[in-house]
Design a protein around this motif. Structure first.
Motif, PDB file in Angstrom:
ATOM      1  N   PRO A   1      41.350  36.926  46.333  1.00 48.04           N
ATOM      2  CA  PRO A   1      39.936  37.259  46.482  1.00 48.04           C
ATOM      3  C   PRO A   1      39.737  38.707  46.933  1.00 48.04           C
ATOM      4  O   PRO A   1      40.546  39.259  47.674  1.00 48.04           O
TER       5      PRO A   1
ATOM      6  N   THR B   1      37.620  34.244  51.598  1.00 43.41           N
ATOM      7  CA  THR B   1      37.115  32.955  51.114  1.00 43.41           C
ATOM      8  C   THR B   1      36.840  32.064  52.316  1.00 43.41           C
ATOM      9  O   THR B   1      37.607  32.034  53.276  1.00 43.41           O
TER      10      THR B   1
ATOM     11  N   ALA C   1      35.994  28.292  48.699  1.00 42.20           N
ATOM     12  CA  ALA C   1      37.437  28.520  48.813  1.00 42.20           C
ATOM     13  C   ALA C   1      38.207  27.524  47.945  1.00 42.20           C
ATOM     14  O   ALA C   1      37.800  26.369  47.785  1.00 42.20           O
TER      15      ALA C   1
ATOM     16  N   ARG D   1      31.305  35.406  44.354  1.00 40.89           N
ATOM     17  CA  ARG D   1      32.660  35.549  44.894  1.00 40.89           C
ATOM     18  C   ARG D   1      33.604  35.914  43.749  1.00 40.89           C
ATOM     19  O   ARG D   1      33.704  35.190  42.756  1.00 40.89           O
TER      20      ARG D   1
END
Length: 201
Positions: free
Chosen positions: A117, A121, A127, A191
């Motif tokens: 990432p 996360t 996550a 994300r």
């Protein structure tokens, strides 16, 4: 090469390790911003794009950074393909319980992802969640047009998964046959992770 990492990988099907420093994170975040001026909807791996030039740029740039970052971590391996994976806020970004497709002869080798990432996360931004050791449950053959053998047990399997929380630039290196999923991103931000597939040379 860290033999402790190797032992844990073989036992659990995944390990975590630092990968990108601040300079690499800035470069990768800048690359993503330049190539994605419009917000992504739902779950978007760059490999899904129909634009071959875009896919080639992403692959080349991420692999170049990751090859340097993995020096001393991997032995006798070759990075095969790299991508961005974006998880947008909302329920359309949920990725159900699954195993990644089979890309090598798993009777002799392991296909492995380096999932990293660009920001931490958390429980709120989706996550990655796994079942440690599930890469050893049943030998499977997997593809985009092949029904998963666990599809009828998704809710029961999902209840057994555990989240793996990572710092920005910390990678989860996992066997493609491990069972995993990622829940909804409840934040207001997309994300973004890099995902690099590698094999033995």
């Amino acid at each position: 090469v860290d033999l402790g990492l190797q032992e844990r990988f073989e036992r659990d099907g995944y390990v975590t390790a630092p990968l990108y420093g601040q300079q690499e994170l800035r470069a990768l975040s800048g690359l993503y911003s330049r190539l994605h001026r419009d917000p992504q909807q739902e779950f978007f791996p760059s490999t899904y794009s129909g634009n071959p030039e875009y896919r080639s740029i992403v692959d080349r740039e991420i692999r170049a950074i990751t090859e340097t970052a993995t020096e001393g971590l991997l032995y006798s391996t070759q990075l095969r393909y790299a991508s961005f994976i974006a998880k947008s806020p909302g329920p359309r970004g949920v990725v159900n319980v699954h195993q990644d497709m089979t890309l090598v002869d798993e009777s002799a080798f392991s296909g492995i992802n380096i999932w990293c990432p660009l920001e931490p996360t958390t429980q709120n931004n989706g996550a990655l969640q796994v079942i440690p050791g599930s890469h050893r449950w049943i030998e499977t053959y997997r593809g985009s047009t092949i029904r998963g053998i666990y599809d009828n047990l998704r809710s029961q399997i999902q209840a057994r998964t555990m989240p793996v929380y990572l710092a920005a630039g910390e990678a989860m290196i996992f066997d493609q046959s491990i069972i995993h999923y990622s829940p909804q991103n409840f934040t207001a931000r997309t994300r973004v992770v890099t995902n690099v597939f590698f094999t033995r040379r």
